[in-house]
Design a protein around this motif. Structure first.
Motif, mmCIF file in Angstrom:
data_model
loop_
_atom_site.group_PDB
_atom_site.id
_atom_site.type_symbol
_atom_site.label_atom_id
_atom_site.label_comp_id
_atom_site.label_asym_id
_atom_site.label_seq_id
_atom_site.Cartn_x
_atom_site.Cartn_y
_atom_site.Cartn_z
ATOM 1 N N THR A 130 -25.178 -29.332 -43.965
ATOM 2 C CA THR A 130 -24.386 -30.204 -42.728
ATOM 3 C C THR A 130 -24.881 -29.473 -41.295
ATOM 4 O OG1 THR A 130 -22.594 -28.785 -42.812
ATOM 5 C CG2 THR A 130 -22.554 -30.527 -44.199
ATOM 6 N N VAL A 131 -25.580 -28.437 -41.235
ATOM 7 C CA VAL A 131 -25.971 -28.009 -39.874
ATOM 8 C C VAL A 131 -27.421 -28.625 -39.643
ATOM 9 C CG1 VAL A 131 -26.403 -25.685 -38.745
ATOM 10 C CG2 VAL A 131 -24.950 -25.649 -40.427
ATOM 11 N N LEU A 132 -27.450 -29.262 -38.239
ATOM 12 C CA LEU A 132 -28.630 -29.864 -37.828
ATOM 13 C C LEU A 132 -29.295 -30.827 -38.894
ATOM 14 C CD1 LEU A 132 -30.814 -26.813 -36.329
ATOM 15 C CD2 LEU A 132 -28.853 -28.300 -35.371
ATOM 16 N N PRO A 133 -28.328 -31.708 -39.409
ATOM 17 C CA PRO A 133 -28.704 -32.748 -40.409
ATOM 18 C C PRO A 133 -29.777 -33.809 -40.008
ATOM 19 C CG PRO A 133 -26.555 -33.383 -39.447
ATOM 20 C CD PRO A 133 -26.861 -32.104 -38.739
#
Lengths: 402, 174
Positions: free
Chosen positions: B114-117
């Protein structure tokens, strides 16, 4: 700051080189007026960034006497969203401001007097600190810790440096700022020292200046619109470059620390897990079934990360004050929450009585109609209004009064 | 003649600024990374004043040289095209500056999906394509309107053959 150098006539080779450079860098869009227009936008952005940043800092590191607003429940979502948005907006504004005064770098003689030297050093400090501050802020939203120093301490320290150097800079330049605040600065042009450039015809220079400002404004709007959708739902459709996508993740929420990263996969799923609640000498150990048997409430609250992104969810669980009542805790004390996490800065959080006794503060067991996902803090987590995500402690192990 | 409030405001700002500088400096020293931070501060100045600013200077000089070369060949860009091009480059440049570290970090890997998706590289490319299109179409529209204005102005200078009053550009607005 226009094309007309306001220094003494060039003497010696250094002076001639400097003036030749400044002539080469001449551009009709450069003028004191342009610098003032961009400067006040940049100043406004930096001040808003500083204020929201300080608020975020003290929420996480309060002095014992501090009390914070609990309403609106999405207050931190707003302030931190504004913090990251104004920080990102400062990037094109800062670069445009620096462009508009760039020839001043080559002014001659470089150091006229001791006072002039101090002014130039402080400008250097302001420029360097601003550039580093917005850069590490941006990198932090990408979780790219490529800088060799701790983010939080240095980001706060540099913020003070930027604000201090900025205040001094405005003090030094205040007469010029006042003179060019509105677009009618005829009296300054008459002085012939700086201001509207003498070179190209005034109408072309005016069009060039306006075009430059339109370009800067559009670029600033573009970077803000392109990222602010990670914080504000109504901008989610333009969120091309935000570090997170709203509502993207398990149960519709992005994740920061995963259960694996926190080392709680075993302890959080253990059937023998108990939430220990303590006040003074009294202790109570609650299982998840015990918590589910207590009166359940539902609240709609955002998880708003310090990195600026946020998403709202419907949480179900037991009111924290109901849980603390089980050990007879009064409603005017602070509560400390400890996580199953073995290490890391987020394993312990404290909340003042205004949050601990608030009816919307829950020991959350569910998101929507489903049990809390392991990544979101199963078996129980804290959720409270107007608080940063880092303090909505996941994988609760212990609650106690302080 | 500056207003009366300028002088006390300057003094107040100097005071506040001095205090803030001391607070920040003290916190920097207390954090014990003075050398590292100092290196980054100097590096930022060098990178901006030396590299980035010179790159922009080069762009501007190159742009005006190209415009001059085209003008000698009789190709004159319509009024406003330069502003459009500059604005396009500023928007593209700003988004590139913001997205480039994101793209690089994504290639290095992130803590969880979900980080930098997003596919930021493709999006940035799409943005540049859109900018090129807008600048190209905008320049075309500007040159057509300029030509229309020139033609109508020329026709208005000479009396119409059938004695009718000369048409103004507004009659032909699309």
């Amino acid at each position: 700051m226009g094309s007309a150098p306001d220094d003494r006539p060039p003497t010696g080779r250094g002076g001639r080189i400097a003036h030749a450079l400044q002539d080469r860098l001449d551009h009709p869009a450069r003028s004191t007026r342009t610098t003032v227009v961009i400067g006040r936008l940049l100043g406004l952005a930096l001040l808003m960034c500083f204020a929201t940043g300080l608020y975020s800092h003290y929420l996480q590191d309060p002095a014992s006497w501090m009390r914070f607003p609990t309403w609106p429940s999405n207050l931190y979502q707003i302030t931190q969203g504004v913090h990251v948005a104004t920080g990102i907006a400062s990037i094109p504004l800062l670069l445009a401001k620096l462009w508009s005064v760039y020839p001043r770098l080559f002014q001659w003689p470089p150091l006229r007097s001791a006072q002039h030297a101090v002014e130039r050093v402080l400008v250097g400090v302001l420029v360097a600190a601003s550039l580093v501050e917005v850069t590490i802020g941006l990198l932090n939203t990408y979780q790219w810790y490529v800088f060799p120093f701790p983010f939080r301490a240095i980001h706060l320290a540099l913020a003070w440096v930027v604000v201090g150097a900025l205040a001094i800079h405005v003090a030094v330049q205040l007469p010029k700022i006042v003179a060019h605040w509105s677009g009618r600065s005829r009296e300054v042009r008459g002085a012939g020292v700086e201001g509207v450039g003498d070179g190209p015809a005034p109408r072309t220079a005016e069009a060039s200046r306006r075009g430059f400002l339109v370009g800067v404004g559009t670029a600033t709007a573009a970077v803000v619109l392109g990222t602010a959708g990670q914080s504000f739902g109504w901008l989610r459709r333009t969120n091309l470059f935000g570090a997170r996508t709203q509502a993207l993740g398990p149960q519709g929420l992005p994740v920061n620390r995963t259960a694996a990263a926190a080392g709680v996969e075993q302890s959080a799923t253990d059937a023998a897990w108990r939430l220990v609640v303590a006040h003074g000498g009294r202790t109570v150990a609650l299982s998840r079934a015990d918590l589910e048997a207590m009166p359940q409430r539902e609240v709609v609250l955002p998880v708003a990360c310090v990195e600026g992104w946020s998403t709202t969810a419907r949480w179900g669980g037991v009111r924290l004050s109901d849980v603390m009542d089980l050990v007879g805790a009064p409603h005017d004390v602070s509560v400390r929450a400890t996580s199953l996490q073995r290490q890391g800065g987020q394993r312990v959080s404290e909340m003042g009585p205004e949050f601990a006794s608030h009816p919307a503060t829950l020991v959350a067991l569910r998101i929507g109609d489903d049990d809390l996902h392991l990544e979101h803090g199963y078996p129980a987590r804290l959720i409270a209004p107007a608080r940063p995500g880092v303090e909505q402690t996941k994988w609760l192990a212990r609650l106690e009064t302080t | 003649m500056s207003p009366r409030w300028v002088r006390p405001t300057r003094v107040a700002l100097l005071g506040v600024g001095g205090v803030a500088l001391v607070v920040g400096g003290w916190q920097l020293v207390a954090a014990q990374h003075v050398v590292d931070v100092g290196r980054w501060l100097v590096g930022a100045l060098v990178l901006h004043d030396g590299v980035f600013a010179m790159f922009v200077v080069g762009l501007l000089l190159g742009g005006s040289a190209a415009a001059g070369a085209l003008a000698t060949r009789g190709v004159r860009a319509p009024r406003g095209a330069g502003v459009l091009l500059a604005a396009g480059l500023m928007v593209g440049g700003a988004l590139t500056l913001v997205a480039w570290p994101e793209i690089h970090k994504k290639s290095l890997g992130t803590a969880n999906p979900t980080v930098l998706p997003g596919d930021y590289a493709t999006r940035l490319l799409g943005v540049w394509v859109a900018i090129v299109a807008v600048v190209a179409i905008g320049t075309l529209v500007l040159s057509v309107r300029a030509r229309v204005r020139r033609t109508t102005a020329r026709r208005g200078a000479t009396p119409a053959r059938d004695g009718a009053p000369p048409r103004t550009p507004d009659d032909r607005s699309s």
